[in-house]
Design a protein around this motif. Structure first.
Motif, short mmCIF file in Angstrom:
data_model
loop_
_atom_site.label_atom_id
_atom_site.label_comp_id
_atom_site.label_asym_id
_atom_site.label_seq_id
_atom_site.Cartn_x
_atom_site.Cartn_y
_atom_site.Cartn_z
N VAL A 15 6.52 -3.00 -4.17
CA VAL A 15 5.91 -2.53 -5.62
C VAL A 15 4.63 -2.56 -5.64
N LYS A 16 4.19 -3.79 -5.14
CA LYS A 16 2.63 -3.94 -5.08
C LYS A 16 1.85 -2.87 -4.32
N ALA A 17 2.54 -2.71 -3.00
CA ALA A 17 1.83 -1.71 -2.06
C ALA A 17 1.76 -0.32 -2.88
N ASN A 18 2.77 0.13 -3.61
CA ASN A 18 2.85 1.33 -4.40
C ASN A 18 1.42 1.32 -5.34
N ARG A 19 1.68 0.11 -6.07
CA ARG A 19 0.65 0.22 -6.89
C ARG A 19 -0.83 0.07 -6.56
N ILE A 20 -0.98 -0.35 -5.43
CA ILE A 20 -2.38 -0.75 -4.70
C ILE A 20 -2.77 0.74 -4.39
N LEU A 21 -1.98 1.37 -3.64
CA LEU A 21 -2.38 2.59 -3.16
C LEU A 21 -2.47 3.66 -4.10
N ALA A 22 -1.84 3.74 -5.05
CA ALA A 22 -2.12 4.62 -6.30
C ALA A 22 -3.47 4.29 -6.90
N GLU A 90 12.83 4.62 13.94
CA GLU A 90 13.59 4.70 14.77
C GLU A 90 12.84 4.88 16.35
N ALA A 91 11.88 5.34 16.16
CA ALA A 91 10.87 5.40 17.48
C ALA A 91 10.05 4.38 17.82
N ARG A 92 9.90 3.48 16.81
CA ARG A 92 8.58 2.37 16.93
C ARG A 92 9.26 0.98 16.33
N PRO A 93 9.92 0.41 17.38
CA PRO A 93 10.54 -0.94 16.87
C PRO A 93 9.38 -1.99 16.49
N ASP A 94 8.31 -1.66 16.81
CA ASP A 94 7.10 -2.50 16.42
C ASP A 94 6.78 -2.30 14.87
N VAL A 95 7.09 -1.30 14.39
CA VAL A 95 6.48 -0.76 13.15
C VAL A 95 7.45 -1.34 12.00
N MET A 96 6.99 -2.08 10.96
CA MET A 96 7.59 -2.67 9.83
C MET A 96 7.45 -2.02 8.54
N ALA A 177 2.53 -3.21 11.35
CA ALA A 177 3.17 -4.31 11.53
C ALA A 177 3.96 -4.95 10.25
N SER A 178 3.11 -4.62 9.13
CA SER A 178 3.61 -5.25 7.85
C SER A 178 3.19 -4.50 6.71
N VAL A 179 3.80 -4.65 5.48
CA VAL A 179 3.55 -3.93 4.43
C VAL A 179 1.80 -4.04 4.14
N LYS A 180 1.57 -5.35 4.17
CA LYS A 180 0.06 -5.45 3.91
C LYS A 180 -0.66 -4.70 4.93
N GLN A 181 -0.43 -4.84 6.14
CA GLN A 181 -1.29 -4.29 7.20
C GLN A 181 -1.29 -2.66 6.88
N VAL A 182 -0.27 -1.98 6.32
CA VAL A 182 -0.11 -0.65 6.33
C VAL A 182 -1.28 -0.22 5.02
N VAL A 183 -1.10 -1.41 4.13
CA VAL A 183 -1.76 -0.75 2.65
C VAL A 183 -3.49 -0.84 3.39
N PHE A 184 -3.65 -2.04 4.15
CA PHE A 184 -5.03 -2.01 4.39
C PHE A 184 -5.52 -0.72 5.32
N SER A 185 -4.74 -0.58 6.40
CA SER A 185 -4.88 0.59 7.11
C SER A 185 -5.00 2.08 6.42
N ALA A 186 -4.42 2.04 5.51
CA ALA A 186 -4.20 3.35 4.78
C ALA A 186 -5.61 3.47 3.89
N ILE A 187 -5.88 2.59 3.17
CA ILE A 187 -7.12 2.47 2.38
C ILE A 187 -8.44 2.47 3.50
N TYR A 188 -8.35 2.08 4.62
CA TYR A 188 -9.69 1.98 5.14
C TYR A 188 -9.71 3.22 6.40
N ARG A 229 -8.04 -11.46 3.20
CA ARG A 229 -8.96 -11.39 2.13
C ARG A 229 -9.04 -9.96 1.21
N SER A 230 -8.42 -9.11 1.82
CA SER A 230 -8.20 -7.88 1.28
C SER A 230 -7.14 -7.89 0.14
N TRP A 231 -6.02 -8.32 0.69
CA TRP A 231 -4.60 -7.88 -0.16
C TRP A 231 -4.86 -8.69 -1.60
#
Ligand code: MN
Length: 243
Positions: A15-22, A90-96, A177-188, A229-231
């Motif tokens: 929920v937080k990731a959706n709101r932040i990215l929006a 399916e293709a990437r076991p490391d991706v969360m 590797a995590s929701v927080k990481q994806v949010v960080f990477s999507a923003i930057y 720091r970012s989250w």
């Protein structure tokens, strides 16, 4: 933590990731973010088909990787592009966690031949290469939506081991590797695209990060020193409590 509280925590993060990215303008009416189930790696959580700024925990459903919902959605629609998420898990076991979006900054590179590359330290989240997947190559004229597993698996193959891929004439995917990481990477990654486009418009030579700088900066950015720091700041900017 019990699995019930693990799942509640995953939904809360989503929920937080959706709101932040929006709030940050990465997603708009469209776009979505998902998390692999902490209980079953063969499942993931994602909202039903509503805009990210409106997502609450009650809108989040669990799916098999092939896109089948676990529970009855009671008349609500699923995102037609949820296939993107399942195919990457399916293709990437490391991706969360996975985000798909159409931010203008990334679309500029998705629909041009200019390679998207890190131009400042936080842009190192792009990694060494940003693959570009063109649905037309395998599937010809379509609506551009990645709305079945064949297309999504083709996209996941193009993403390969990378964190970010561009979809020609469409948008981007970000995996992490995590929701927080994806949010960080999507923003930057979008910030990097904005900055790089400005540099191109300015003319002159662009100073891209070196290979070694990408490695070192990405490792630092995606460490707790960067993400923790970012989250809380991105939560605060979106009017959310961080915990
Ligand atoms: Mn899309």
């Amino acid at each position: 933590m019990s699995s019930a509280s693990d799942i509640a925590a995953t939904k809360d993060l989503l929920v937080k990731a959706n709101r932040i990215l929006a709030n940050e303008g990465v997603v708009d009416d469209f776009g979505h973010v998902s998390a692999r189930s902490p209980e079953d790696p063969g499942r993931y959580f994602i909202s039903c088909a509503i805009s990210p700024a409106r997502v609450t925990a009650a809108d989040i459903y669990e799916y098999e990787l092939d896109g089948m919902p676990i529970a009855d959605l009671e008349g609500r629609r699923s995102y037609s592009e949820r296939a993107i998420h399942g195919a990457i898990y399916e293709a990437r076991p490391d991706v969360m966690a996975v985000c798909h979006h159409h931010s203008g900054a990334m679309v500029a590179f998705a629909s041009s031949t200019v390679p998207l590359r890190p131009v400042f330290h936080l842009g190192a989240v792009l990694g060494h290469e940003v693959p570009v997947w063109d649905s037309h190559t395998e599937f010809g004229d379509t609506s551009l939506l990645v709305d079945d597993m064949d297309k999504a698996r083709s996209l996941a193959r193009a993403l390969g081991p990378h964190s970010v891929a561009l979809l020609r004439r469409h948008g981007a995917v970000v995996a992490g590797a995590s929701v927080k990481q994806v949010v960080f990477s999507a923003i930057y990654s979008a910030d990097n695209a904005t900055a790089q486009a400005r540099m191109i418009a300015m003319g002159g030579d662009i100073s891209y990060l070196t290979t070694g700088e990408i490695d070192q900066a990405a490792a630092l950015n995606l460490s707790p020193a960067g993400i923790d720091r970012s989250w809380p700041n991105r939560c605060a900017r979106a009017g959310l409590k961080a915990d």
